[in-house]
Design a protein around this motif. Structure first.
Motif, PDB file in Angstrom:
ATOM      1  N   GLU A  36     -21.546 -36.534  57.681  1.00 12.38           N
ATOM      2  CA  GLU A  36     -20.427 -36.031  57.944  1.00 12.38           C
ATOM      3  C   GLU A  36     -19.079 -36.731  58.376  1.00 12.38           C
ATOM      4  OE1 GLU A  36     -19.712 -31.531  58.751  1.00 12.38           O
ATOM      5  OE2 GLU A  36     -19.353 -32.584  60.699  1.00 12.38           O
ATOM      6  N   ILE A  37     -17.911 -36.852  57.330  1.00 13.60           N
ATOM      7  CA  ILE A  37     -16.809 -37.385  58.165  1.00 13.60           C
ATOM      8  C   ILE A  37     -15.645 -36.116  58.260  1.00 13.60           C
ATOM      9  CG2 ILE A  37     -17.363 -39.384  56.968  1.00 13.60           C
ATOM     10  CD1 ILE A  37     -15.332 -38.759  54.794  1.00 13.60           C
ATOM     11  N   GLY A  38     -14.690 -36.643  59.095  1.00 15.78           N
ATOM     12  CA  GLY A  38     -13.691 -35.527  59.415  1.00 15.78           C
ATOM     13  C   GLY A  38     -12.257 -36.302  59.452  1.00 15.78           C
ATOM     14  N   LEU A  39     -11.190 -35.575  59.381  1.00 18.17           N
ATOM     15  CA  LEU A  39     -10.045 -35.968  59.585  1.00 18.17           C
ATOM     16  C   LEU A  39      -9.076 -34.938  60.472  1.00 18.17           C
ATOM     17  CD1 LEU A  39      -7.690 -38.200  59.253  1.00 18.17           C
ATOM     18  CD2 LEU A  39      -6.921 -37.069  56.949  1.00 18.17           C
ATOM     19  N   LEU A  46      -4.069 -29.984  61.523  1.00 20.90           N
ATOM     20  CA  LEU A  46      -4.839 -29.717  60.349  1.00 20.90           C
ATOM     21  C   LEU A  46      -6.394 -30.467  60.620  1.00 20.90           C
ATOM     22  CD1 LEU A  46      -4.936 -29.039  57.247  1.00 20.90           C
ATOM     23  CD2 LEU A  46      -3.975 -31.501  57.005  1.00 20.90           C
ATOM     24  N   ILE A  47      -7.361 -29.677  60.350  1.00 21.51           N
ATOM     25  CA  ILE A  47      -8.576 -30.149  60.636  1.00 21.51           C
ATOM     26  C   ILE A  47      -9.370 -30.266  59.358  1.00 21.51           C
ATOM     27  CG2 ILE A  47     -10.623 -29.880  62.042  1.00 21.51           C
ATOM     28  CD1 ILE A  47      -7.576 -28.039  63.301  1.00 21.51           C
ATOM     29  N   SER A  48      -9.752 -31.332  59.033  1.00 22.67           N
ATOM     30  CA  SER A  48     -10.474 -31.349  57.454  1.00 22.67           C
ATOM     31  C   SER A  48     -11.919 -31.838  57.911  1.00 22.67           C
ATOM     32  CB  SER A  48      -9.766 -31.973  56.564  1.00 22.67           C
ATOM     33  OG  SER A  48      -8.668 -31.478  56.349  1.00 22.67           O
ATOM     34  N   LYS A  49     -12.982 -31.636  57.364  1.00 26.82           N
ATOM     35  CA  LYS A  49     -14.347 -32.158  57.101  1.00 26.82           C
ATOM     36  C   LYS A  49     -15.080 -32.182  55.994  1.00 26.82           C
ATOM     37  CE  LYS A  49     -15.379 -30.954  61.855  1.00 26.82           C
ATOM     38  NZ  LYS A  49     -15.677 -32.287  62.334  1.00 26.82           N
ATOM     39  N   LEU A  50     -15.508 -33.225  55.488  1.00 23.75           N
ATOM     40  CA  LEU A  50     -16.262 -33.387  54.271  1.00 23.75           C
ATOM     41  C   LEU A  50     -17.862 -33.884  54.720  1.00 23.75           C
ATOM     42  CD1 LEU A  50     -16.311 -33.640  51.305  1.00 23.75           C
ATOM     43  CD2 LEU A  50     -15.764 -35.995  51.628  1.00 23.75           C
TER      44      LEU A  50
END
Length: 949
Positions: free
Chosen positions: A890-893, A879-883
């Motif tokens: 930009e931050i990502g999880l 699962l790859i998420s970016k905001l």
């Protein structure tokens, strides 16, 4: 001149466009002044404050526009205002509007809007795939980010029919492993970083340096003919926009590593990965300074830091210079624990060795890449690339249990600890040139110099056994250790230098009504000139005076040597050549040599009709590979071998455009597979416990015949449905096999006359939800898309033990007369679902759930009555998420391997077409399958942050 600068402007716009935004650009001309550029005119998005003015050359650009439909207004004092409605802006693209301006009204029938896509965007690469004459598939930086691929190996494994080898950065393409693939960087060949492999580990190429990766699973004459699976070409990232600097940081961990109370590493290497150690003076006196014992480490937190930037400048009216650089350093902790076992006994299915196993791994990766480009008008372009990669791994491995069911610790209680530091440093220099001599004549060239150094300094292995074999939980000592090599220190250096050259001349002919050419004839040359040098020394501790050996604490091996110096007479140190009193005992065991490949090719790309295109080629390669060795393993008296062959390689590709959205393609070719230096060098490699191997100088080339047929449908510019079938016939296939001997070592041979592979591949990429919302100054998008591919493969090869014995002198006893190809999974599935939601300008959220599955695949051929050794299939889920908060932050999880499946290798029962008449087979395994290796990788999680200035 205007065209040149405008083209450069478009490229600049392409790279400046964020992934979720587009641009409008073009040229304004003055009809009153014979269509000369019109500077200082106003260009505005109607109803907004977004706008710009044209420059001295009439060029303008409005960047970072949200996707949607706009009305663009062009105005200049004293001139008629021009209003262009319904201008469509798409994510990652540049919409081009060239407008003539006049003091009176201008008819706009001749004004057209075109779109130029980012070179690394999914849409642009899909468009290239649609237009290309070949069957190449590409995956770009945009898709790599979306799917969370952190390196080239993971990226390539997302492509149809490709799976990644567990524990390495090597890949299987249509069931064909490392020896069948070839890896290039910007079209120039790359060296291997490992004696065991032909190709460089793709895992060392972080995606921050990648613009795109092209995977060509069909052969064409411009590529080297040592090909059977795929030509994997990494295109390094370029930049032609305005200046930027970006800082990035990432931190995370692995659930298995963090779940342990304590993490351990080996003594000596530092945190950075830049470490080496030389053999000390007078090593026979045990003057080594590093500890035998494990060292406690801090909290195993993974991290990565990066800095990248680029800029471009005009150096005069027609000359533009651009540069890009990126530097990064990162580390990664992991733990593998489970079981590790040797070959099972045919009679009762019990493995010869049986260990509880744990491996602590600490990896580092350091990258420095820089490139510079110089373009002179639209006729000449030069590019220089530099790349430095330094990757290392500290491995601390513990094996606890039965070393040999008939000898060492037969009831258990044996203990092996191996400490290894493995470092690879790679330097790459490339200089490339493109020259447009005229409208129908182009010259392209490239030259590269590669240097790779792989070192394993001071690998340490200690082995202790129970003092009383019937009491496995009792005291331990060196007393009953049967082989001196079970306790050792090992030093290895591998150096490889390579010079490569590409050059081609392309002549275009038969100009059509669209001022393009239907025909293209290319004459080219490729050259590879490689030198390989390998040397290794191992210091074995031979234990003497068995009756007086003291007990040993397995966690304090240092104490034994501190309390018992060499003068105690309890042990002596020797190499494989002898003790300190033997002349030349410190001479390293070596192998190496030269490989020269000179190739010329001719290809014709010709449009037979508006729908039908032909690409035909012929290539001739002269291959000379000379290998020399000086090892204690080979007692034949031979120390040199030469492989000399000429290969004539035809290729054909046909493309039929059914309509604007559909293609039919066919490809056929002949290629070869060249044995590697390690596969031909008679040196004993002891790289893993339970896995020793040596080379076979009698190996010869395999010959491959390749066929492909594919149908493609492109419903929209960002969607594809394709179905393909393929087949391969391989003559004299090369396999790893178990030599029939007391040592049970592995070697390499042409194990049969023929092998076949047939398969089918289906790919789908679709948008299932697309919504747009218009606000005051932008059009916001919401999109849900899915992608996936599935491949089915059936492989079979003949196995002939007599052929191996007669051609090589090595003894083989294949359990089966037929087998699948090594590394071949019957089924491979990749899938992803992605969601994007825009909240405002430079504010969005995106998330991708990506899954991969491969069915069981052959690791090694079954031998001496045992079934095949098979790696069981499993599913991974990421699962790859970016905001994106604004244009700067930009931050990502990232959550990787969410299912955390069991990784398992088994020895199967003897099944199928068995060789019932081979006297070397004592019986057939029926008590399996036996698990030889199992562990879990754990869940990886990380939080990232980037800031762009």
């Amino acid at each position: 001149m205007r065209k040149i600068i405008f083209s450069l402007l478009l490229l600049t716009s392409v790279f400046l466009s964020a992934q979720e935004t587009g641009s409008i650009a073009g040229t304004l001309t003055d009809t009153e002044m014979n269509n000369e550029p019109l500077p200082f005119a106003n260009v505005v998005i109607k109803g907004t404050t977004k706008g710009t003015t044209s420059d001295f050359d009439g060029l303008y650009e409005i960047a970072n526009l949200e996707p949607g439909t706009y009305t663009v207004v062009f105005s200049f004092l004293g001139y008629e205002t021009v209003e262009m409605p319904n201008v469509q802006v798409e994510a990652g693209k540049v919409s081009t509007i060239n407008v003539p301006m006049a003091t009176t009204g201008v008819a706009l029938e001749g004004v057209t809007v075109t779109t130029v896509a980012r070179k690394d965007s999914e849409t642009a690469l899909l468009l290239d795939q649609k237009k290309a004459s070949t069957l190449e598939t590409s995956i770009g930086a945009q898709e790599l980010i979306r799917k969370g691929a952190g390196d080239a190996a993971t990226a390539v494994s997302k492509v149809t029919g490709i799976s990644k080898e567990e524990g390495s950065g090597n890949v299987y393409v249509r069931g064909l492993g490392d020896r069948f693939n070839i890896t290039t960087l910007n079209g120039l060949p790359l060296p291997s970083n490992n004696t065991s492999k032909k190709n460089i580990d793709l895992g060392i190429f972080g995606t921050s340096i990648i613009q795109s990766i092209g995977i060509d699973k069909t052969y064409n004459a411009k590529n080297y003919g040592d090909f059977g699976g795929a030509n994997i070409n990494i295109i390094s990232r370029d930049y032609t926009g305005t200046g930027f600097i970006e800082l990035g940081a990432q931190s995370g961990g692995n659930s298995e590593a963090l779940g342990e109370d304590q993490f351990y590493t080996t003594d000596g290497p530092n945190w950075s990965g830049f470490y080496d150690s030389s053999i000390p003076d007078n090593p026979f006196s045990n003057t080594f300074t590093t500890s035998w014992d494990r060292q406690q480490s801090g909290t195993p937190i993974n991290s990565n830091f990066s800095l990248k930037g680029g800029d471009s400048y005009y150096l005069g009216e027609n000359t533009k210079f651009n540069f890009f650089a990126v530097g990064s350093i990162g580390n990664n902790y992991s733990i593998r624990q489970g079981v590790n076992r040797g070959s099972p006994n045919v009679g009762n299915g019990l493995p010869n060795s049986d260990f509880d196993y744990i491996k602590y791994s600490y990896k580092t990766s350091s990258t420095l890449m820089a490139n510079a480009g110089l373009r002179l008008g639209n006729s000449h372009a030069f590019k220089y690339n530099f790349l430095l990669l330094n990757n290392s791994e500290q491995k601390l491995e513990n094996y606890d249990g039965i070393l040999d069911r008939e000898d060492d610790a037969p009831e258990g209680g044996g203990f092996i600890q191996r400490s290894t530091f493995d470092r690879t440093t790679l330097y790459i220099h490339q200089l490339l040139g493109d020259h447009k001599i005229s409208d129908n004549l182009e010259v392209n060239w490239g030259g590269g110099y590669n240097y790779v150094l792989n070192v394993i300094p001071d690998r340490r292995q200690s082995t202790v056994l129970p003092v009383n074999p019937s009491n496995p939980d009792g005291p331990k000592s060196f007393k009953l250790v049967s082989a001196a090599s079970e306790n050792h220190r090992f030093y290895q250096d591998l150096e490889e230098e390579e010079i490569s050259a590409n050059t081609s001349v392309t002549f275009k002919f038969k100009e059509n009504e669209d001022e393009e050419f239907d025909g293209k004839l290319t004459l080219g040359y490729n050259g590879r000139f490689k030198n390989v040098s390998f040397e290794a020394v191992q210091f074995n501790y031979q234990f003497l005076d068995i009756n007086n050996q003291p007990e040993v604490d397995i966690r304090n091996i240092d104490a034994y040597f501190e309390e018992n110096p060499l003068s105690s007479g309890l042990y002596q140190i020797r190499t494989f050549r002898g003790t300190s009193s033997t002349a030349g005992a410190l001479d390293p065991q070596t192998f190496g040599g030269d490989q020269q490949i000179n190739a010329a090719y001719l290809s014709l790309d010709y449009k037979l009709s508006p729908k039908f295109t032909l690409l035909a080629g012929i290539r001739g390669e002269q291959i000379n590979q000379t290998i020399e060795w000086n090892t204690t393993f080979d007692n034949s008296g031979n120390d040199r071998n030469e492989l000399d062959s000429f290969e004539l390689l035809p290729s054909l590709a046909l493309k039929y455009a059914v309509n604007d959205k559909q293609n039919l393609r066919f490809a056929a070719s002949k290629t070869y597979t060249l044995p590697q230096f390690k596969e031909r060098a008679p040196f004993l490699f002891q790289e893993e416990i339970n896995t020793d191997s040596y080379g076979n100088p009698a190996l010869k080339n395999s010959t491959n015949y390749n066929f492909d047929l594919r149908w493609e449908l492109f419903p929209t510019s960002s969607e594809i449905v394709s179905l393909g079938v393929f087949g391969k016939l391989i003559e004299n296939p090369i396999n790893t096999f178990l030599v029939v001997s007391a040592a049970n070592d592995l070697s390499y041979a042409n194990t049969g006359d023929t092998a076949t592979a047939f398969g089918a591949e289906l790919e789908l990429r679709m948008n299932i939800l697309e919504n747009e919302k218009e606000i005051t100054d932008a059009v916001l998008e919401e999109r849900l898309s899915i992608g996936g591919n599935i491949s089915y493969l059936n492989t079979n090869q003949e196995l002939d033990s007599n052929k191996v014995s007669s051609e090589t002198g090595l003894s083989a006893a294949f359990t089966n007369t037929e087998a699948p190809l090594q590394g071949a999974s019957d089924v491979i599935v990749n899938g992803d679902i992605s969601y994007l939601k825009e909240f405002g300008e430079n504010k969005n959220f995106s998330s991708t759930l990506a899954a991969n599955y491969f069915s069981s695949r052959l690791f090694a051929l079954g031998s001496t009555g045992r079934g095949h050794i098979v790696d069981e299939g499993y599913v991974t889920l990421d699962l790859i998420s970016k905001l994106q908060l604004n244009k700067h932050i930009e931050i990502g999880l990232n959550l990787k391997n969410l299912l955390n499946p069991l990784i398992e290798r088994v020895n199967e029962n003897a099944e199928g077409e068995l060789d019932m008449d081979n006297p070397a087979i004592p019986g057939f395994l029926e008590d399996g399958p036996v698990t030889l290796l199992s562990y879990k990788k754990g869940v990886d999680f990380s939080l990232s942050f980037s800031y762009k200035f």
